[in-house]
Structure formats: C-alpha cells, structure tokens
Scaffold this motif. Sequence first.
Motif, PDB file in Angstrom:
ATOM      1  N   THR A  45      -4.553  10.209  -0.185  1.00 18.18           N
ATOM      2  CA  THR A  45      -3.254  10.482  -0.480  1.00 18.18           C
ATOM      3  C   THR A  45      -3.053   9.446  -1.660  1.00 18.18           C
ATOM      4  OG1 THR A  45      -3.575   7.291  -0.066  1.00 18.18           O
ATOM      5  CG2 THR A  45      -2.971   8.931   1.444  1.00 18.18           C
ATOM      6  N   ASP A  46      -3.864   9.131  -2.496  1.00 15.06           N
ATOM      7  CA  ASP A  46      -3.820   8.972  -4.156  1.00 15.06           C
ATOM      8  C   ASP A  46      -2.867   7.750  -4.014  1.00 15.06           C
ATOM      9  OD1 ASP A  46      -4.587   9.072  -6.641  1.00 15.06           O
ATOM     10  OD2 ASP A  46      -1.934   9.815  -7.210  1.00 15.06           O
ATOM     11  N   TYR A  47      -3.551   6.503  -2.998  1.00 15.09           N
ATOM     12  CA  TYR A  47      -2.697   5.433  -3.204  1.00 15.09           C
ATOM     13  C   TYR A  47      -3.059   4.600  -4.158  1.00 15.09           C
ATOM     14  CZ  TYR A  47      -0.940   0.702  -1.408  1.00 15.09           C
ATOM     15  OH  TYR A  47      -0.098  -0.616  -0.989  1.00 15.09           O
ATOM     16  N   LYS A  48      -2.128   3.415  -4.990  1.00 19.49           N
ATOM     17  CA  LYS A  48      -2.521   2.641  -5.871  1.00 19.49           C
ATOM     18  C   LYS A  48      -1.564   1.042  -5.332  1.00 19.49           C
ATOM     19  CE  LYS A  48      -4.032   5.657  -9.361  1.00 19.49           C
ATOM     20  NZ  LYS A  48      -3.079   6.883  -9.587  1.00 19.49           N
ATOM     21  N   LEU A  49      -2.602  -0.057  -5.986  1.00 19.61           N
ATOM     22  CA  LEU A  49      -1.674  -1.030  -5.622  1.00 19.61           C
ATOM     23  C   LEU A  49      -1.233  -1.577  -6.856  1.00 19.61           C
ATOM     24  CD1 LEU A  49      -0.425  -3.156  -3.355  1.00 19.61           C
ATOM     25  CD2 LEU A  49      -2.472  -4.173  -2.836  1.00 19.61           C
ATOM     26  N   LEU A  50      -0.657  -2.336  -7.058  1.00 17.14           N
ATOM     27  CA  LEU A  50       0.545  -2.515  -8.516  1.00 17.14           C
ATOM     28  C   LEU A  50      -0.117  -1.917  -9.275  1.00 17.14           C
ATOM     29  CD1 LEU A  50      -0.938  -6.383  -7.116  1.00 17.14           C
ATOM     30  CD2 LEU A  50       0.861  -5.087  -6.638  1.00 17.14           C
ATOM     31  N   LEU A  51      -1.206  -1.822 -10.255  1.00 15.00           N
ATOM     32  CA  LEU A  51      -1.560  -0.916 -10.939  1.00 15.00           C
ATOM     33  C   LEU A  51      -1.784   0.514 -11.353  1.00 15.00           C
ATOM     34  CD1 LEU A  51      -4.036  -3.554 -12.557  1.00 15.00           C
ATOM     35  CD2 LEU A  51      -1.463  -3.623 -12.862  1.00 15.00           C
ATOM     36  N   ASN A  52      -1.551   1.588 -11.852  1.00 13.87           N
ATOM     37  CA  ASN A  52      -1.371   3.235 -11.748  1.00 13.87           C
ATOM     38  C   ASN A  52      -3.014   3.310 -13.058  1.00 13.87           C
ATOM     39  OD1 ASN A  52       1.207   3.465 -10.846  1.00 13.87           O
ATOM     40  ND2 ASN A  52       1.945   2.952 -12.718  1.00 13.87           N
ATOM     41  N   ASP A  53      -3.539   2.861 -12.725  1.00 11.66           N
ATOM     42  CA  ASP A  53      -4.963   3.006 -13.161  1.00 11.66           C
ATOM     43  C   ASP A  53      -6.143   2.723 -12.318  1.00 11.66           C
ATOM     44  OD1 ASP A  53      -5.412   0.524 -13.651  1.00 11.66           O
ATOM     45  OD2 ASP A  53      -5.541   0.363 -15.937  1.00 11.66           O
ATOM     46  N   TRP A  54      -7.067   2.427 -12.353  1.00 13.25           N
ATOM     47  CA  TRP A  54      -8.419   2.464 -11.889  1.00 13.25           C
ATOM     48  C   TRP A  54      -8.395   1.622 -11.236  1.00 13.25           C
ATOM     49  CZ3 TRP A  54     -11.682  -1.101 -12.563  1.00 13.25           C
ATOM     50  CH2 TRP A  54     -11.797  -1.776 -13.938  1.00 13.25           C
ATOM     51  N   ARG A  55      -7.711  -0.242 -12.030  1.00 13.93           N
ATOM     52  CA  ARG A  55      -8.054  -1.007 -10.942  1.00 13.93           C
ATOM     53  C   ARG A  55      -6.579  -1.133  -9.982  1.00 13.93           C
ATOM     54  NH1 ARG A  55      -5.827  -4.490 -16.405  1.00 13.93           N
ATOM     55  NH2 ARG A  55      -4.456  -2.070 -16.343  1.00 13.93           N
ATOM     56  N   GLY A  56      -5.919   0.379  -9.652  1.00 13.29           N
ATOM     57  CA  GLY A  56      -5.208   0.149  -8.336  1.00 13.29           C
ATOM     58  C   GLY A  56      -5.272   0.582  -7.366  1.00 13.29           C
ATOM     59  N   GLN A  70       4.719  -0.223  -1.851  1.00 10.67           N
ATOM     60  CA  GLN A  70       3.903   0.068  -2.398  1.00 10.67           C
ATOM     61  C   GLN A  70       3.175  -0.891  -1.150  1.00 10.67           C
ATOM     62  OE1 GLN A  70       2.064  -1.526  -5.745  1.00 10.67           O
ATOM     63  NE2 GLN A  70       2.973   0.370  -6.963  1.00 10.67           N
ATOM     64  N   ILE A  71       3.941  -2.325  -0.815  1.00 13.27           N
ATOM     65  CA  ILE A  71       3.436  -2.539   0.285  1.00 13.27           C
ATOM     66  C   ILE A  71       3.149  -2.124   1.105  1.00 13.27           C
ATOM     67  CG2 ILE A  71       3.676  -5.549   1.702  1.00 13.27           C
ATOM     68  CD1 ILE A  71       2.656  -5.447  -1.425  1.00 13.27           C
ATOM     69  N   PHE A  72       4.590  -1.379   1.940  1.00 16.12           N
ATOM     70  CA  PHE A  72       5.128  -0.418   2.585  1.00 16.12           C
ATOM     71  C   PHE A  72       4.404   0.431   2.868  1.00 16.12           C
ATOM     72  CE2 PHE A  72       6.580   3.131   4.952  1.00 16.12           C
ATOM     73  CZ  PHE A  72       7.909   2.453   6.239  1.00 16.12           C
ATOM     74  N   TRP A  73       3.416   1.265   2.636  1.00 16.49           N
ATOM     75  CA  TRP A  73       2.085   1.496   2.795  1.00 16.49           C
ATOM     76  C   TRP A  73       1.106   1.507   2.373  1.00 16.49           C
ATOM     77  CZ3 TRP A  73       1.929   6.644   3.107  1.00 16.49           C
ATOM     78  CH2 TRP A  73       3.256   7.658   3.078  1.00 16.49           C
ATOM     79  N   LEU A  74       0.885  -0.225   2.278  1.00  8.67           N
ATOM     80  CA  LEU A  74      -0.175  -0.303   2.297  1.00  8.67           C
ATOM     81  C   LEU A  74      -0.523  -1.161   3.836  1.00  8.67           C
ATOM     82  CD1 LEU A  74      -2.953  -2.747   1.868  1.00  8.67           C
ATOM     83  CD2 LEU A  74      -1.354  -4.435   1.417  1.00  8.67           C
ATOM     84  N   PHE A  75       0.867  -1.876   4.730  1.00 15.34           N
ATOM     85  CA  PHE A  75       0.825  -1.897   5.870  1.00 15.34           C
ATOM     86  C   PHE A  75       0.268  -0.620   6.756  1.00 15.34           C
ATOM     87  CE2 PHE A  75       1.593  -6.151   4.443  1.00 15.34           C
ATOM     88  CZ  PHE A  75       1.076  -7.110   5.173  1.00 15.34           C
ATOM     89  N   ILE A  76       0.776   0.344   6.257  1.00 10.63           N
ATOM     90  CA  ILE A  76       0.805   1.655   7.002  1.00 10.63           C
ATOM     91  C   ILE A  76      -0.635   2.956   6.922  1.00 10.63           C
ATOM     92  CG2 ILE A  76       2.059   3.976   7.777  1.00 10.63           C
ATOM     93  CD1 ILE A  76       3.372   1.737   8.547  1.00 10.63           C
ATOM     94  N   LEU A  77      -0.707   2.516   5.478  1.00  9.09           N
ATOM     95  CA  LEU A  77      -1.863   2.926   5.358  1.00  9.09           C
ATOM     96  C   LEU A  77      -3.208   2.055   6.434  1.00  9.09           C
ATOM     97  CD1 LEU A  77      -1.715   4.394   1.974  1.00  9.09           C
ATOM     98  CD2 LEU A  77      -2.118   5.580   4.044  1.00  9.09           C
TER      99      LEU A  77
END
Length: 133
Positions: free
Chosen positions: A74-85, A6-13
């Motif tokens: 991308t349907d990318y979510k960070l830390l949580l798998n619901d809307w909060r992500g 997730q962190i990797f995708w954060l910096f790439i996206l």
Amino acid sequence: MTIATQIFWLFILAVPIACISWTITHEEIFREPHEWCVKRSQNEKFLLTRKFFYLFTCEYCFSHYVTIGFLFLTDYKLLLNDWRGYILAGFSLVFIANIYMSLFALLRQAIKKEKVEIEKIETETDKEKNINK
C-alpha cells in the motif's frame, strides 16, 4: 494525504492485518501447519530455527510480518513522508491490529462461555422433564 485520511487508513488497514494474523495462527483451517510449527518451535536444535517457527504460532509476532507486507503493497506512511513514516505506520498498524485481535478473542471467549451455560441449562431442563414423566 491529510492527517484525518492517514488515521482513517490506519484503522482500516489494521483490519485485514488482524484477520490474516488471527486466521493463520488460530483457526482450524491452518491447524496442521500450526501444530507442525509449534512442534518445530519447541524441538529444533538451533535457537534461530525455533524462533522462526514460533513466528507462525504467535499472532502478535506474525502481525509484524503481515504489516510489513501491507506496507509494501500500500505504500502507507504515517505522519512523515520518508522512511520514518513507514516505521511509525508499521508499529501503529501492529498496535491497532492487536487491539482488534484482543477484542475478537474476548468476544469469542464470551460466546463460548454463553454456549456452555446454555448447554448446561438445556441438560438440566431435559433431566427435569425426564424425572417428571
């Protein structure tokens, strides 16, 4: 998805988000639409209309909308798998993308300053050569 992924995708996206936001709000290829939006953001009668056109002149503002598009694609979510992500991912992506844009702006400024200094030195050298002839 693991936290590391997730962190990797954060910096790439954040890279294409920053690139799109910067290009549309600053680069010469979009100069005419940018100037038109600046004029509309200053001269429109209604506040909401002025704010709408301002979005296309501010890289920070525009990066929020580019981020929403990337989250949708991308349907990318960070830390949580619901809307909060999505919320966490959105604000985190905007934050990182704006760091990238700030670093890019500083780099461009340093390059421009260096070019001006080189031109000044070249001009002075040319003048000295002309005087010595």
